[in-house]
Design a protein around this motif. Sequence first.
Motif, PDB file in Angstrom:
ATOM      1  N   ARG A 295       0.717  -1.221  -0.217  1.00 34.88           N
ATOM      2  CA  ARG A 295       0.075  -0.010  -0.031  1.00 34.88           C
ATOM      3  C   ARG A 295       0.738   1.274  -0.122  1.00 34.88           C
ATOM      4  O   ARG A 295       0.417   2.349  -0.568  1.00 34.88           O
ATOM      5  CB  ARG A 295      -0.950  -0.134   1.216  1.00 34.88           C
ATOM      6  N   PHE A 296       2.023   1.423   0.742  1.00 38.70           N
ATOM      7  CA  PHE A 296       2.893   2.315   0.848  1.00 38.70           C
ATOM      8  C   PHE A 296       3.552   2.633  -0.428  1.00 38.70           C
ATOM      9  O   PHE A 296       3.485   3.793  -0.902  1.00 38.70           O
ATOM     10  CB  PHE A 296       3.933   2.058   1.815  1.00 38.70           C
TER      11      PHE A 296
ATOM     12  N   ASP B 149       2.536   1.913  -3.510  1.00 37.11           N
ATOM     13  CA  ASP B 149       1.253   2.403  -4.397  1.00 37.11           C
ATOM     14  C   ASP B 149       1.209   3.729  -4.143  1.00 37.11           C
ATOM     15  O   ASP B 149       1.264   4.611  -5.193  1.00 37.11           O
ATOM     16  CB  ASP B 149       0.128   1.916  -4.054  1.00 37.11           C
ATOM     17  N   GLN B 150       1.443   4.297  -3.075  1.00 37.27           N
ATOM     18  CA  GLN B 150       1.336   5.796  -2.789  1.00 37.27           C
ATOM     19  C   GLN B 150       2.631   6.482  -3.401  1.00 37.27           C
ATOM     20  O   GLN B 150       2.638   7.459  -4.042  1.00 37.27           O
ATOM     21  CB  GLN B 150       1.295   6.267  -1.529  1.00 37.27           C
TER      22      GLN B 150
ATOM     23  N   LEU C 103       2.637   7.105  -7.142  1.00 34.27           N
ATOM     24  CA  LEU C 103       1.961   8.315  -7.520  1.00 34.27           C
ATOM     25  C   LEU C 103       2.902   9.455  -7.491  1.00 34.27           C
ATOM     26  O   LEU C 103       3.008  10.561  -8.312  1.00 34.27           O
ATOM     27  CB  LEU C 103       0.580   8.593  -6.707  1.00 34.27           C
ATOM     28  N   HIS C 104       3.767   9.430  -6.523  1.00 32.85           N
ATOM     29  CA  HIS C 104       4.744  10.552  -6.563  1.00 32.85           C
ATOM     30  C   HIS C 104       5.889  10.513  -7.399  1.00 32.85           C
ATOM     31  O   HIS C 104       6.638  11.414  -7.761  1.00 32.85           O
ATOM     32  CB  HIS C 104       5.357  10.392  -5.003  1.00 32.85           C
TER      33      HIS C 104
ATOM     34  N   TYR D 121       7.620  13.138   2.893  1.00 29.83           N
ATOM     35  CA  TYR D 121       7.063  13.628   4.144  1.00 29.83           C
ATOM     36  C   TYR D 121       7.766  14.483   5.002  1.00 29.83           C
ATOM     37  O   TYR D 121       8.145  14.344   6.166  1.00 29.83           O
ATOM     38  CB  TYR D 121       6.702  12.266   5.038  1.00 29.83           C
TER      39      TYR D 121
END
Length: 822
Positions: free
Chosen positions: A395-396, A398-399, A402-403, A461
């Motif tokens: 899941r991480f 996948d994020q 996008l970046h 982040y």
Amino acid sequence: IVAVEDDRTGTSLETLKRAIMDNLFYLQARFPSVASRNDFYMALSYTVRDRLLQRWISTAETYLQQGSRTVCYFSAEFLLGPHLGNNLINLGIRQEVEEAVNELGLDIEELLNQEEEPGLGNGGLGRLAACYLDSMATLEIPSFGYGIRYEFGIFDQEIRDGWQVEVTDRWLRYGNPWEIPRPEVRMPVKFGGHTRSYTDSDGHYRVIWDAHHVVEGVAYDTPILGYRVNTANTLRLWRAEAVESFDFQAFNTGNYYGAVRDKITSENITKVLYPNDEPLQGKELRLSQQYFFSSSSLQDMIRIYLQHNPDLSKFHQKFTVQLNDTHPAISVAELMRLLVDDHHLDWNTAWNVTQHTFAYTNHTLLPEALEKWPIALFQYLLPRHLEIIFEINQRFLDQVRLHYPGQSDPLARLSIIDESGERYVRMANLACVGSYAINGVAALHTELLKATVLHDFYQLYPERFSNKTNGVTPRRWVVLSNPGLTGLISEQIGDGWIKDLDQLGQLEPLANDHHFRACWGKTKHDNKVALAEHIQAKTGIIVDPNSLFDIQVKRIHEYKRQHLNVLHIITLYQQIKDNPHLDITPRTFIFGGKAAPGYFTAKLMIKLITAVGDVVNRDPDVAGRLKVVFLPDYNVTFGQRVYPAADLSEQISTAGLEASGTGNMKFSMNGALTIGTLDGANVEIREEVGAENFFLFGLTTPEVQALGAKGYQPWDYIQSNPQLKRVLDLIASGHFSHGDTNLFQPLLSGLWNQDKYYLMADYQSYIDCQQQVSQAYQNREQWLAMSILNTARMGKFSSDRSIQDYCRDIWHVSPVIIKLNG
Ligand code: 26M
């Protein structure tokens, strides 16, 4: 007739005396005439403990009633140091107790020295956790410490024939009056086995973990009292016990002895503290320890939470967890498992809770210290956690995709799984992904984290990152350890500084006061005399309290460069040999520190120090002007003797490698001047005390980096510096090793060939700087003024300031005032 309460909490002379004698009789079962010093220590400790418990119980009750937001500090190490003296100070009954003890014909110092310190940590990281507990209690912050009750803490160090020898630390041998066992607080912790899944009657996908075996975590509590407040928080340490479940017995039918053997295996988990600086790769027991205390602690928190709130989706509003390095990072996966598998939250809700619960502190940039565990070990020990980590990672990533559309390099670096060769779980990546806040421990360290080790996470982040410069508690590190200085300061400015260290600033004008300088100098001298006596008692070496006490105490490590200090000693020695009548500032070089048992080079550094000492201390040409002392078994107790007696503090790590340092702060608070590189918190100490009150030398971090990039050649420095070459040659000649030319070869060839920590590059700068130190020490008035200003300007480095920063920026917790019940 005294009421029971008064009898157990009163602090009048008669009540205290009576309580000590009662405890001697009823707890130690001894008459005074046959009681040992330890019996009296125990009786006194129980007397003090009784006076803590009232506060401790009131604190627990208040937290329960108010349900206030609470910090849980998760740490594999808490290096507390002795409790008795500290509790007397924080309770404010040191005077009364000393009198009571005197009237019983005993000596308070002797009783204090009787305590075996709990050495449940390696060094900086564990001692920081202990300072933070003190500050959290003093600032009345609702908080728990959670960790491991090691049966054997950091090994005791003996020096035989100049070499380190490790001896088991049997600190619990004579009992521990400061802990309260909680045999009813037990958490099952599973290991190994397999997982299986099914879909329940409501159509939910569920996973069951059928473990290979279960161990129980049993709670042992230590009250942590704040300074002159009613708050007494809890440090809860877990001990592993075997369970004898029905299955366990059935499984072992007819194999009673086998079952008992398995019991011992379970209980091994909390036997011994691992030294750092040792490769952890594949140390199954170490991962077991980390998981064991993470799981026990999280289960305990969930249990407490559910007593008042049924809805775990708001868990993060009640609790926040600070991860002290990556040692407890497995907690991220464990909280997910507890919430999803055991409490049936859906994944997204559970992830929201988890991600808002944890905050992560990094304590080192050394690449070899970054924890990673082989996938195979994880699969074998924590199969369910591996699945959860894969899911978190998917899941991480996948994020991340996008970046960074179409880029695979950042993904490979950010992934929780290292797939560059053998596959590993990277614990720092797990901690970063699972935390709402990430911090370094000094300004420079945090900048380097953002630029290097955690650069990719910082890009992703940036809002999670902040700096929280370390601090130390002035209660232990000034009030308890340096009563002379404490009295002198409080006479002048009152005692408000003990809880508000910035008030030390009021001392600044006194730096110009001739009389005050003289008193300051006398206090330092008294402390040096006391240390000199200790040195003679422990080593037989006689040192001169009028000489400059030049001290380096910390773990022995190449990056901390104790051997650079030795090169300076040999340089002075050679100057004396060349010219025995040389006018030189007499110095006493004091070293202390442990080497990891498997770290050969660090052990050889100890041998070098003791070997140089053996020659220098005896050489008639030196005529006592230089003395070199290695004090065995450096620990908190010894630290309390040594910081108050220091003139010069050695903080000489290669720039960019010491995350913060905290010894540097303890020295300065006690009026030592620092010789140091621009590394860790040295940078900020120098900013505070002023460049003119700090002896700076060496390459800066960017200079080190640039030199490394262009190709560092240590022999360039050696060949162009005859003095340096002579020093290295003297070691190589066997001068310090009874003619043995091989002994120090591993160290020397390290310096000639790669010199990973840039000693050769920094040598001349260090020698020149030490020359300035020697000159400055000759001007006594000026030196005393600098010393006073160092103490006066150390307000920033109270751990109270650090904890207030954490409370405000990360934890969002506020004080809760405790009233005494009853
Ligand atoms: C492990 C394996 C191989 C080589 C080195 C290590 C290792 C080194 C350091 C493991 C852990 C290490 O750090 C733990 C630690 O105690 N760090 C210290 O934390 C203090 C509190 O923040 C800082 O003041 C110190 O600078 C930092 O070294």
